[in-house]
Design an enzyme around this catalytic site. Structure first.
Site, short mmCIF file in Angstrom:
data_model
loop_
_atom_site.label_atom_id
_atom_site.label_comp_id
_atom_site.label_asym_id
_atom_site.label_seq_id
_atom_site.Cartn_x
_atom_site.Cartn_y
_atom_site.Cartn_z
CG ASP A 101 1.81 3.11 7.68
OD1 ASP A 101 1.54 4.20 6.17
OD2 ASP A 101 1.24 3.78 8.68
CG ASP A 142 3.01 9.19 6.67
OD1 ASP A 142 1.47 9.63 7.03
OD2 ASP A 142 2.91 8.18 7.05
#
Lengths: 387, 258
Positions: free
Chosen positions: A175, A305
């Site tokens: 990420d 997330d």
């Protein structure tokens, strides 16, 4: 502001893990993405298997992200929409059916298939509408939280122990790289969306506010929308492709270009005559644009997330023998990571990866609390000492 | 056991704290953030003290029960000292952050005062401390069982709940007094906070004689409460005005627009 949805998602996951034993049972089934088993004879073999599993999973995720970015770049919006549509269909109908079935099994509730079908049908259809089309903001947020929780539960059930922790660690590194590196796929996605002044797909992002541009009491806004929709109509006769810059990407409620052009198709051109167009274009545009209003600007957090935060906390409550202390510690660690990320967001004002800091804190606190704090607190509770 | 004991003990332990949270903190995101940061600091202090305790246990004689108990007492004292150290560290961080926040938001006054921060951080410490002490016990109380079947005290759950409530409120009072003492450089007050924390923890060494541990704890709670009240700017006159709903400043400040 993002605390409440993140907390809610985690609470749903932890509550399910603690009560419905289905999600912590090891049925021997694995996902096809993690083919190597973890119940091997030696520790070394287990470590090797989990590393291989994590590698496969990460490769799949990277490939999917690249495919998505390529599709977006070459404007294959229909394919992306279809893909998102199918995956939310799967989540809202199939996974929620399984979830409901397991909850009924746990609490020994007798339910007939007809009622169940009606419930699932309504839940699913309203969910599809809220996520992909229009719906009240709170309902859309609730549905996004629910599908994130369902996805996290699926991961908790089907990913073996060490694989899950490794995947969490590797995906936060990915990420970081994908959002911050200049050639990172997620950065390219965000920048392309901002260039074209379009929203990123509503099915992938949780947004804390939304501004509706049509049907608002403010009479200027619909005209502003139609003014901008009228101009591409002048430019091109194509059905779908031209994106109507309907609003700044911050405030759009998911009005994808195909929706706008579809509206034009169904309702006819929104502005028919030269005179009305000229008249509207001459309206004073000196109103402060919506995106400068701090109260209406929302913060957006990707659903991935939510999924990985909840997966970490859920795994902590499922696997840790220290039970609630470990869960609480991971919860606080993730929230602090989110705070720090939002602080960095306020300082740098550009898209930032939300996973690395939170997952790093979460992992550190999970292992530290499970191995160090738990024996200490157990001994204290035994003697009823208080610190 | 089961639901009634669970709910009763949960509300005893967390009732005042949750009420405080709901009425004063929940509406302001900035205060919530600082509460969670306070909880985080407490957690880090606990982590460090358990690390030290764990290492000391590994290198000690695991057979000897006396030694283990001694190590545990050492662990408790160390933990208390580390908690207060981290409270001081949080104070320093907040002072720095306030200056930073001022610079960022370009306003002239701080969005949150140091007194509010003292209250919020103390409550954060308290929440985390209370939660870690009592949540596992509450989880056990939901299931079936008989308390004290082997001859231990039957009041285990109830006394744990009352002790937890005292600790949470004490942390809040300590936070208020501590920050104010640091602001005004009154180090004797800081020392008094640390000593009272040590006294409360050491009183629990006498459990399960709950009378000797709970009663002095509540006396200390009461005294710290009065001290914190005066530190925060309260006075007898204020209290009278507030209770008879004649405090105009308070009423004006809390008037919510319709």
């Amino acid at each position: 502001m993002l605390f409440v949805p993140v907390t809610l998602c985690m609470v749903v996951v932890v509550a399910t893990i603690k009560s419905v034993s289905f999600y912590t049972q090891n049925d021997g089934q694995r996902l096809i993405y993690t083919p190597f088993p973890e119940d091997t004879d030696t520790v070394a073999q287990r470590a090797l298997n989990s590393i291989l599993n994590a590698t496969i999973m990460i490769t799949v995720i990277i490939v999917m992200t690249l495919v998505l970015v390529l599709l977006y770049k070459y404007r294959c919006y229909k394919v992306i929409q279809g893909w998102l549509f199918l995956s939310s269909l799967l989540l809202l109908f199939f996974f929620s059916y399984i979830y409901l079935k397991e909850v009924f099994k746990t609490y020994n509730v007798a339910m007939d298939y007809f009622t169940l079908a009606v419930i699932i049908w309504n839940f699913g259809v309203v969910g599809m509408m809220c996520i992909h089309w229009k719906g009240p903001l709170r309902l859309q947020q609730a549905y996004l939280i629910m599908i994130s929780a369902l996805m996290a539960l699926v991961f908790i059930k089907y990913l073996p122990e060490w694989t899950a922790w490794l995947i969490l660690a590797v995906i936060s590194v990915y990420d970081l790289l994908a959002v911050l590196c200049p050639k990172g796929p997620l950065r390219i996605l965000v920048e392309t969306a901002q260039e074209r002044n379009e929203p990123i797909f509503p099915a992938l992002i949780y947004s804390s506010t939304m501004v509706w541009l049509v049907n608002m009491a403010d009479t200027d806004r619909p005209k502003r929308n139609s003014t901008e929709a009228a101009s591409p109509q002048q430019e091109t006769q194509q059905a779908v492709a031209s994106p109507a810059p309907s609003s700044p990407s911050q405030d759009d409620g998911g009005f994808t270009p195909s929706w706008v052009s579809q509206q034009e198709h169904q309702l006819g051109p929104l502005q028919t005559t030269e005179e009305t167009r000229r008249e509207i274009q001459q309206l004073p545009s000196a109103r402060p644009p919506v995106e400068d209003d701090d109260e209406e600007r929302g913060v957006k957090l990707g659903l991935g997330d939510f999924i990985f935060y909840s997966m970490l906390v859920g795994k902590a409550s499922a696997a840790a023998s220290g039970d609630w202390n470990t869960t609480l510690a991971c919860f606080v660690a993730i929230l602090i990571g989110l705070c720090l990320t939002l602080l960095l967001l306020a300082i740098f004002k550009k898209a930032l990866p939300a996973l690395p800091i939170s997952i790093f804190f979460g992992l550190v606190f999970y292992f530290a609390t499970d191995n160090l704090v738990r024996p200490f607190m157990d001994k204290l509770a035994l003697h009823q000492f208080y610190i | 056991m089961t639901a009634s004991v669970f709910f009763g003990c949960t509300f005893i332990a967390f009732g005042p704290a949750i009420a405080l949270f709901l009425f004063t903190i929940a509406r302001e995101p900035l205060r919530v953030i600082f509460l969670i940061a306070g909880a985080f600091f407490w957690l880090v202090s606990l982590l460090l003290s358990s690390l030290v305790w764990f290492i000391s246990v590994q290198i000690s004689n695991k057979e000897s029960a006396v030694q283990q108990k001694g190590l545990l007492i050492f662990g408790v004292v160390l933990s208390v000292l580390l908690q207060e150290t981290f409270r001081f560290a949080y104070y320093k961080l907040l002072k720095k952050a306030n200056e930073g926040l001022l610079a960022l938001s370009q306003e002239e006054t701080m969005p949150i005062s140091i007194r509010q921060l003292a209250y919020v951080s103390g409550l954060g410490f308290g929440f985390m401390s209370g939660a870690f002490s009592v949540v596992n016990i509450l989880a056990d109380s939901v299931g079936p069982g008989t308390v004290g079947i082997h001859g231990d005290s039957q009041h285990y759950f109830l006394s744990s709940a009352f002790m937890t409530m005292a600790i949470i409120l004490l942390h809040m009072f300590w936070g208020v007094v501590f920050f104010d003492a640091c602001e005004k450089q009154r180090w004797w007050a800081v020392a008094a906070v640390i000593i009272s924390h040590l006294v409360v923890s050491c009183l629990t060494f006498q459990n399960p004689e709950y009378v000797t541990s709970l009663v002095p704890t509540y006396v200390i709670l009461f005294l710290m409460g009065i001290w914190a009240f005066y530190t925060a700017g309260g006075s007898f006159r204020n209290l009278k005005l507030c209770l008879t709903c004649k405090d105009k400043d308070f009423l004006l400040a809390n008037h919510r627009p319709r």
